[in-house]
Design a protein around this motif. Sequence first.
Motif, mmCIF file in Angstrom:
data_model
loop_
_atom_site.group_PDB
_atom_site.id
_atom_site.type_symbol
_atom_site.label_atom_id
_atom_site.label_comp_id
_atom_site.label_asym_id
_atom_site.label_seq_id
_atom_site.Cartn_x
_atom_site.Cartn_y
_atom_site.Cartn_z
ATOM 1 N N SER A 116 0.814 -1.213 0.000
ATOM 2 C CA SER A 116 0.000 0.000 0.000
ATOM 3 C C SER A 116 0.850 1.266 0.000
ATOM 4 O O SER A 116 0.335 2.356 -0.290
ATOM 5 N N HIS A 120 -0.425 5.749 -1.328
ATOM 6 C CA HIS A 120 -0.880 6.821 -0.442
ATOM 7 C C HIS A 120 -1.100 8.105 -1.235
ATOM 8 O O HIS A 120 -0.259 8.503 -2.040
ATOM 9 N N LEU A 128 -6.434 1.511 1.145
ATOM 10 C CA LEU A 128 -5.117 1.215 1.711
ATOM 11 C C LEU A 128 -5.199 0.064 2.710
ATOM 12 O O LEU A 128 -4.337 -0.830 2.724
#
Length: 450
Positions: A116, A120, A128
Motif C-alpha cells: 500500500s 498513499h 489502503l
Amino acid sequence: MVSGNGSRTAVVGGGISGLVAAYRLRQRLGPTAEIVLFERGDRVGGVLHTGELGGGPLDLGAEAFVGRRPEVPALLRELGLEEQLVHPAGRRPLIWADGATHPLPGGTLMGIPATSMVMHGLVDAATLATIDAEADRPLHWVPGSDIAVATLVADRFGPQVVARSVDPLLGGVYAGLANSIGLRSALPPLAAALDAGARSLGAAVARALPPPSTAPVFGGLRDGYRVLLRALLAAAAPKVEIRTAVTDLARTATGWRLGAAGEFDAVLLATPAPVTAGLLGADLPAAAELAAGIELSSSALVALAVAPDAPLPDNSGILVATGEPLRAKAFTLSSRKWPHLAGRDALLLRASFGRFGDSSPLSWSDADLIAAATADLATVTGHHIEPLDARVQRWPGGLPQYAPGHDRRIADLEAAVAQAPGLALAGAYLHGVGVPACIATATAAVNRLT
C-alpha cells in the motif's frame, strides 16, 4: 517453403508488420524475387503516422516503443538509422483522479502495487487497508488459468486501484480497460508468479517486478516513425499496390490465389484480426473463427502546439482515471517528455480519446475534438491554454484487445495456419501490440515461409 529465383510472394497489409515482413523477405529471397505489398489504405504505415506540427515532425500514432526489447534498435542499426534513436527525459507522468493530479505511483506492475505504501494519496484509507490486509486472505488461483486484470485486482485490492492506477496505464497500451484485458497476455510475469504458488497478489507482484535498472524504459525516433517506414520500403523494394483491398484468398495446387492479383508461391497476412478472419474463411474456417473472436478498440488523437511559455506541468504527461468527468483519457506532454522536441518554437502535446467499447470520439468533428482537448487540458492544469495549431488523427479499430484466454486462442490459431504450407500471419493481435512485438511476429512469419 518459398525460395528466391523468381518466386512470387504477397504481403497483405502495409503496416509496420507488413513492411518488416517485406524487408525480411527481400533479405531471404534476394533481388530476383517478386514481392507484392497490398495496402487497402492510401498510405503505408498503418497506425504509425508522422505529421507536421510546431515546425517539425510529430508522430500522430504510436510515439514510443519499449526500449528494453531489442527489436527496434537492432532494426535501426540494420538500416543505418542509429542516430534516430532517442529516449525520454525521465520525467514522470501524473494521474488525474478524484478531481486532482497525483504522482504516478512508482514500483508497480502496470499500476498494480506490491504494498500500500506507493498508493498513499491516490486511493482512500479504506483501499489502503484492503491492500494491507490482502496477504491475510486466501488466494484461490488455478495455475494456467486466465481472468481479466480488473477481476483479480478489484477483488484483492479494491476498485479504486483499478480505476486510478491500472486502467490509466493499460489504457495507454491497449486503448482498453482492465476489465477487457486478460492477465496472462498483459502481464506474463505476474501470471507466472501466481502459477508458481504466490500466496497473495502483493507477493506475486513483488516477485514479478523487474530488477532495478538505469536503462531507458522507452525509446522513440527523432524524426518520427516515417523515417523507419521509408527505409523499410526502400530496402524491401516491393511492388506496392496502394488502395487495394484483398478480399479473396484461395489455396491452389502450387500456392495461393489472391483474387484478381493472381497466384503466389506464398502469402503473408499482416492484416488486422477481422480482415485476417475474412481471408481465412474459405480454406481455414477454424482459424478464421479464432481470428474473428479478437475485438478491436478505436481511438482519436489531437496534437496541439501551444505557446512556449504555456503553464504546463513539468511532467511527461497526465493520465486520466476511469470514472472522471473528462472526455480525454490521457495527455502526453511531448515537449516535456522528449528532449529533442523541447527546442521547438512551440510546446507540443497530444490528447488521446476513446477506450474499448466507446468509439464515439471518432464521430466528433475536428473542431469538437480540439475543443474537448482544450477544455480538458484546462481542467487538469488549472489554466486555459489556447492552441496555436492542431492536428486530428482518428484510428478506427487501431488496437486489438487481448481478452482473457488470448494466449490460448493465438496458439490454436497459429497451429491451424501451420497446417497450410505457404501461408503465415503477422501483426499486433498475435504476441503484443507494440512495435517491437510486431517486428518479431513479422520476422517469425518470414522464417516460417522461407
